[in-house]
Each structure stands twice: as structure tokens, then as C-alpha cells.
Design a protein around this motif. Sequence first.
Motif, PDB file in Angstrom:
ATOM      1  N   ASP A  63       0.846  -1.203   0.000  1.00  0.00           N
ATOM      2  CA  ASP A  63       0.000   0.000   0.000  1.00  0.00           C
ATOM      3  C   ASP A  63       0.880   1.251   0.000  1.00  0.00           C
ATOM      4  OD1 ASP A  63      -1.908   1.912   0.242  1.00  0.00           O
ATOM      5  OD2 ASP A  63      -2.648   1.273   2.215  1.00  0.00           O
ATOM      6  N   PHE A  64       0.911   1.954  -1.139  1.00  0.00           N
ATOM      7  CA  PHE A  64       1.714   3.165  -1.204  1.00  0.00           C
ATOM      8  C   PHE A  64       0.956   4.395  -0.726  1.00  0.00           C
ATOM      9  CE2 PHE A  64       4.523   0.578  -3.789  1.00  0.00           C
ATOM     10  CZ  PHE A  64       5.771   1.048  -3.390  1.00  0.00           C
ATOM     11  N   ASN A  65      -0.243   4.201  -0.240  1.00  0.00           N
ATOM     12  CA  ASN A  65      -0.917   5.286   0.472  1.00  0.00           C
ATOM     13  C   ASN A  65      -0.336   5.452   1.876  1.00  0.00           C
ATOM     14  OD1 ASN A  65      -2.817   6.143  -1.502  1.00  0.00           O
ATOM     15  ND2 ASN A  65      -4.041   4.308  -1.098  1.00  0.00           N
ATOM     16  N   LYS A  66       0.372   4.401   2.332  1.00  0.00           N
ATOM     17  CA  LYS A  66       1.085   4.512   3.600  1.00  0.00           C
ATOM     18  C   LYS A  66       2.385   5.263   3.375  1.00  0.00           C
ATOM     19  CE  LYS A  66      -0.580   0.533   6.230  1.00  0.00           C
ATOM     20  NZ  LYS A  66      -0.168  -0.668   6.989  1.00  0.00           N
ATOM     21  N   ARG A  67       2.616   6.310   4.143  1.00  0.00           N
ATOM     22  CA  ARG A  67       3.783   7.157   3.938  1.00  0.00           C
ATOM     23  C   ARG A  67       5.090   6.389   4.183  1.00  0.00           C
ATOM     24  NH1 ARG A  67       2.410  11.924   7.823  1.00  0.00           N
ATOM     25  NH2 ARG A  67       1.304  10.205   8.849  1.00  0.00           N
ATOM     26  N   ARG A  68       5.093   5.454   5.136  1.00  0.00           N
ATOM     27  CA  ARG A  68       6.324   4.714   5.429  1.00  0.00           C
ATOM     28  C   ARG A  68       6.773   3.907   4.195  1.00  0.00           C
ATOM     29  NH1 ARG A  68       6.740  -0.538   6.776  1.00  0.00           N
ATOM     30  NH2 ARG A  68       8.269  -0.109   8.408  1.00  0.00           N
ATOM     31  N   ASN A  69       5.805   3.310   3.518  1.00  0.00           N
ATOM     32  CA  ASN A  69       6.141   2.538   2.327  1.00  0.00           C
ATOM     33  C   ASN A  69       6.693   3.435   1.227  1.00  0.00           C
ATOM     34  OD1 ASN A  69       5.305   0.197   3.556  1.00  0.00           O
ATOM     35  ND2 ASN A  69       3.282   0.176   2.603  1.00  0.00           N
ATOM     36  N   LEU A  70       6.088   4.604   1.062  1.00  0.00           N
ATOM     37  CA  LEU A  70       6.543   5.554   0.050  1.00  0.00           C
ATOM     38  C   LEU A  70       7.954   6.038   0.363  1.00  0.00           C
ATOM     39  CD1 LEU A  70       5.437   6.903  -2.506  1.00  0.00           C
ATOM     40  CD2 LEU A  70       4.721   8.824  -1.072  1.00  0.00           C
ATOM     41  N   MET A  71       8.222   6.304   1.647  1.00  0.00           N
ATOM     42  CA  MET A  71       9.548   6.794   2.046  1.00  0.00           C
ATOM     43  C   MET A  71      10.616   5.716   1.843  1.00  0.00           C
ATOM     44  SD  MET A  71       8.920   9.888   2.934  1.00  0.00           S
ATOM     45  CE  MET A  71       7.606   9.818   1.709  1.00  0.00           C
TER      46      MET A  71
END
Length: 423
Positions: free
Chosen positions: A372-380
Motif C-alpha cells: 500500500d503506497f498510500n502509507k507514507r512509510r512505504n513511500l519513504m
Amino acid sequence: MKEPSRYRNPDALIDIWERPSLGQWFGLSLQHLFSMFGSTVLVPILVGLNPGIALFSSGVGTLMYILITRGKIPAYMGSSFSFIVPMVALMKTTGYPGIAQGTMAVGLVYLIVAVIVALAGSEWINQVLPPIVVGPMIMVIGLSLAGSAAQKATVDSNGTYHWQFFLVAMITLLLTVAFNLYLKGFLALIPILLGIVVGYLVGAIAGLVDFKPVLEAAWFQLPKFEFPGVSYPLHFYWGAVLSLAPIAFVTMTEHIGHITVLNELTHRNFFDDPGLHHTLAGDGLASIVASLVGGPPVTSYGENVGVLAITRVHSVYVLIGAAVFAVIFSFVGKLSALIESIPNPVIGGISFLLFGVIASSGMRILIEKHVDFNKRRNLMIASSILVIGIGNAYLKLGQYEFSGLAVAAVLGITLNLILPKDV
């Protein structure tokens, strides 16, 4: 030889412990050899190592793996693409001695993890290497090589652009794509090898092949062995070790994935018998052996898993035969010379596809695992790994240099462990 459990997979034409007839054995083993051949010799060509020693390493490494896993797992060890970027950089600085130490470090990482798994189980691996770390790391491995592929496909050793190079590279790429999509039967198993062969013929027509070294090479010739303390003086290269060792965690997840597929194909659970610690130890020892003779790091090959799936021949004897053939072929001097005469545009054209497939495999992991790239941790985490790795933001401390790929791997693992799970 009879399997202790006496279980026989009803879906297999020839099961793991069964031995084919001599004629079948010969053909089936050659099929596995051809399936891994293109990729295994491409790695040393890209890095600047001897193709013969890569064949020798893959054969001996496979025999070592089968021995450590007690002959229970039909798998083949071949040259790993994951380490190409730091190996290319090391060839320009330390030469092969640094690569050898990094390769040995990779094997030692596998052995250390194997001991931990034997003592504490394997659940912790998923915590350290979840899809959000592994996916972007595999993408980095493919995309960071894009510039190298483009260079081989367009310019000569002096940096001069040639449109003929680009044409040969494109023909090689398109033909390999067509082979991969439309060929059936045995030919469908070796599209990379066929692409190299046809690309070589196109390159020869374009006047890009020098046949003189092939004609002058001896039929029997020792591979270019590199023995530590004999071929080169012993000197410790911390930077080389720390550049290659972290990438072992990436190939480890690939290895575990191959074992999972083999479990499904053979109707067994190799995580229990012979145990994940044995499979990791076998892979690690194969790389250590490679480091002692002059080869690159090795890992289990998906191409050979594909052959097992299509043929339904799971006999470990067939893999042993393929390994023996690889060792024998490594002593054929004309074969090594022929491989080294492959024009750079042909390698570039093949690399466009192979490196892209590696990057796409990383993307597929993210999609299949529903990250889930809506989660900021994953995006970071993904953003940091991709830019640092592809941009090769290397760390240099004195005489020690850590590749961008190694920095990205360590950073990704660290961020995953320390960032909150719910943001």
C-alpha cells in the motif's frame, strides 16, 4: 537410491530420486545446461571475468549444493545478476581480488543466516526483508544497469557512436522477444541463448566479430583460475566486502522464492526436509567455492526451475549431469574464446531485456504482495532505495567504498525496522 520417506510425486514423469536411462539422462542434462548457459556466461562478460571460470563455478557450486542438501533438492546454481553493479565498480579499482573477497563474504552471510535459521527458525527473515524492501531493491538491480546496456548498444571502446551498433542491438532484442513469446517445446526454454546466437550471426554479417582469437584458441584449455595467495597477493578489501555482502539478503529472498516454487512442483516441503538452513548453507558454500577459484557469486536459477515445471522431470541426477557438463565445457578453450568474441551490441540488446525483466520482477513483487503506497512509510522506504540505488550514491570512507546498491539495501532494511508500521 531410494528416498527414505518412499513418497513418489504422481505428477512427476521422473521423480527426485529416480534415475533416467543413459540416453534420456544425456539429453535432459544438456537441456538444463542450455537453459542456464546464456545468463551464466553473460554475467562474467558484463563484469570482465572469464566465461570458462563462471561455467566451472556454476557446475562445482551445483554439485556442492546437492551434496549439502543431501541430494533432496533438484536445483542449479548459476552466476548471479544481483552483484553486477558493485562487481563492475570493483573491477576498476581492486580488480578480481576485491570481487573474490566480496563473493566470499556473500557466502559467509548465507552461512551465518543458515546457523540462525537452524537455531531460531525462519520467521524473522520476513520481518527484516518484507516486500517493501525486496521489491525496490530488485528494481534497483535492474535499472542501475540500464546505462551499461545502452552504452554497449551504441558506442565502441573509444566512446564513438555507431548506428550499426544500435541496429544490431535492436535486432537482437526484438528477435529474443519473439523467441520468448512464440517458440514452443524445448526452444521455448532457451530464448536468451537463441537470441545471443542469432545476434552473433547478425553481428558477424555487420563485421563486428573478430574470429582470430577463436581460431587461435586451443580446444583444451584451463579456465582462468584465480587462487588467493597464488594468483594474487593476499590483501583485505573492506570496501569490497561491505559492497557485496548486504546484497546477499536480496538474493536470499530470491532463493527462498525458488524453494517455495520447488515445494509446489515436487509436492514436498524442503523448508522442513532437508531444512531451510541446509538450502541456505548450500547456496553460501557454492559462492565461497566460486570465490576461491575466480568465479562470481552464484545463486539458484529460475530458468532451471522453469525447465523442471515444463518437463515434469525432477530427477536430481539430471541436475548432477548438467553440473558435470558445465565443468567439462569450462575446459574447452575455443568455447570460451567464442563467448568472449560476442560483440558488445549483441550483449547490449540482450541486456535491455534481461535488466528490464529484473526491474519488472521487483515491481511484480510490490503488486502481488499488495504493498500500500498510500502509507507514507512505504513511500519513504521505496523512494529512498530507488534513488540512492539507481543513482549510485556510494559512501566513501578513506580507502573504503560502499556501492549505492549496498547503501540502499542497508538503508531500506533499517528504515523498515525503525519506522512506525501504521503511518
